[in-house]
Design a protein around this motif. Structure first.
Motif, PDB file in Angstrom:
ATOM      1  N   UNK A  89       0.715  15.296  29.522  1.00 13.58           N
ATOM      2  CA  UNK A  89      -0.231  15.238  28.317  1.00 13.58           C
ATOM      3  C   UNK A  89      -1.816  15.367  28.864  1.00 13.58           C
ATOM      4  N   UNK A  90      -1.959  15.700  30.023  1.00 13.90           N
ATOM      5  CA  UNK A  90      -3.353  15.946  30.660  1.00 13.90           C
ATOM      6  C   UNK A  90      -3.734  17.296  30.777  1.00 13.90           C
ATOM      7  N   UNK A 152       3.806  17.537  23.274  1.00 15.04           N
ATOM      8  CA  UNK A 152       4.069  16.355  23.908  1.00 15.04           C
ATOM      9  C   UNK A 152       2.756  15.377  23.246  1.00 15.04           C
ATOM     10  N   UNK A 153       1.802  15.806  23.069  1.00 12.60           N
ATOM     11  CA  UNK A 153       0.806  14.865  22.321  1.00 12.60           C
ATOM     12  C   UNK A 153       0.949  14.506  20.822  1.00 12.60           C
ATOM     13  N   UNK A 154       1.690  15.473  20.195  1.00 10.09           N
ATOM     14  CA  UNK A 154       1.966  15.032  18.895  1.00 10.09           C
ATOM     15  C   UNK A 154       3.253  14.278  18.644  1.00 10.09           C
ATOM     16  N   UNK A 218       9.215  18.251  12.213  1.00 15.35           N
ATOM     17  CA  UNK A 218       9.162  17.182  12.970  1.00 15.35           C
ATOM     18  C   UNK A 218       8.035  16.227  12.278  1.00 15.35           C
ATOM     19  N   UNK A 219       6.916  16.954  12.229  1.00 17.77           N
ATOM     20  CA  UNK A 219       5.885  16.015  11.449  1.00 17.77           C
ATOM     21  C   UNK A 219       6.119  15.664  10.007  1.00 17.77           C
ATOM     22  N   UNK A 220       6.512  16.603   9.557  1.00 17.26           N
ATOM     23  CA  UNK A 220       6.987  16.511   7.990  1.00 17.26           C
ATOM     24  C   UNK A 220       8.012  15.172   8.051  1.00 17.26           C
ATOM     25  N   UNK A 225       4.785  10.783  17.530  1.00 12.77           N
ATOM     26  CA  UNK A 225       4.487   9.973  18.334  1.00 12.77           C
ATOM     27  C   UNK A 225       5.929   8.935  18.429  1.00 12.77           C
ATOM     28  N   UNK A 226       7.221   9.713  18.392  1.00 15.00           N
ATOM     29  CA  UNK A 226       8.008   8.583  18.239  1.00 15.00           C
ATOM     30  C   UNK A 226       9.173   9.152  19.158  1.00 15.00           C
TER      31      UNK A 226
END
Length: 265
Positions: A89-90, A152-154, A218-220, A225-226
């Motif tokens: 994530x960097x 990855x960050x999401x 996936x966001x919906x 973060x899971x």
């Protein structure tokens, strides 16, 4: 996610495998047209399909620049997982990051130069399919790194913010060398490489659209973060096939219709 939530996704995992398998078999064995034309038709609405590549006597399903972009995208994603950056994530070091931005700018310059020539306007230099593919490959690396970081960050719970997606120049050069082998195969007229490279480019192109659909769905559905394992995305991955196919089908159908009216070439 807790283990019970992973178990709930298992039916979706089998559903994804089944649906994807049916779609792949339909692409490979649906009668009436050769496979390369079916691949061409699927992406017809999202790819210009000008400045084409002929390899082993067959026309590549996507154009020279897009062949570079999307084959490089898919190979870069595979490369990142192969070198252990699945949870990275960097950001890459400053120099590598600037190189990735430069890849985008270089392709933009080459793209506009080619576009102006197609319009009959003044341009900086004579375009060439090899240059289109090379600059496209740089863009593909940049897209892959960006989407990998956003994904990855999401979605990831176990993202490693201290691990850069690319640690240094050596890793960037590594994927560039892989792209170089693809370039040699494309323009060295290695006919036996037509199908492997055609599938890499085809699934790279459709994969970008599909990845964006997976991310949005996936966001919906509340996966932000899971996620600790990719198989936990079986449900959004299955559902994302619907908008992906819909977008590809509608855009391809619309372009074929416009071509039938003589409005585009």
């Amino acid at each position: 996610m807790i283990p019970n939530e992973v178990q709930v996704e298992r039916p979706w995992l089998w559903m994804f495998v089944g649906v994807f398998g049916v779609l792949l078999l339909a692409l490979l064995f649906w009668p009436g047209q050769p496979l390369e034309w079916k691949m061409y038709a699927v992406v017809h609405g999202v790819c210009a399909q000008q400045h084409n590549i002929i390899l082993g006597g067959l026309q590549f399903p996507i154009c020279a620049r897009n062949a570079g972009i999307y084959s490089s995208f898919l190979l870069t994603v595979i490369y990142l997982y192969a070198i252990g950056r699945g949870r990275a994530g960097g950001l890459p070091p400053l120099g590598v990051g600037l190189a990735l931005l430069a890849f985008v700018a270089i392709m933009a310059v080459d793209g506009f130069n080619s576009f102006f020539l197609d319009l009959g306007q003044a341009n900086l230099y004579q375009p060439d399919n090899r240059l289109r593919t090379i600059t496209g490959m740089g863009m593909g690396i940049s897209i892959a790194v960006m989407l990998h970081l956003v994904f990855n960050k999401t979605l990831r719970k176990n993202v490693d913010d201290f691990q850069p997606v690319l640690k240094g120049w050596g890793e960037l050069v590594g994927i560039m060398l892989i792209n170089g082998l693809v370039l040699v195969a494309l323009y060295g007229n290695l006919g036996f490489m037509f199908w492997p490279l055609a599938f890499i480019a085809f699934f790279g192109l459709t994969g970008v659209l599909y990845t964006i659909c997976v991310l949005l769905i996936s966001l919906v559905l509340g996966y932000e973060g899971r996620v600790t394992e990719l198989r936990q995305l079986a449900r959004p991955a299955t559902l994302a096939l619907i908008p992906t196919l819909g977008i590809l089908g509608l855009m391809a159908g619309f372009r074929f219709w416009l071509e039938s009216l003589g409005l585009v070439i």
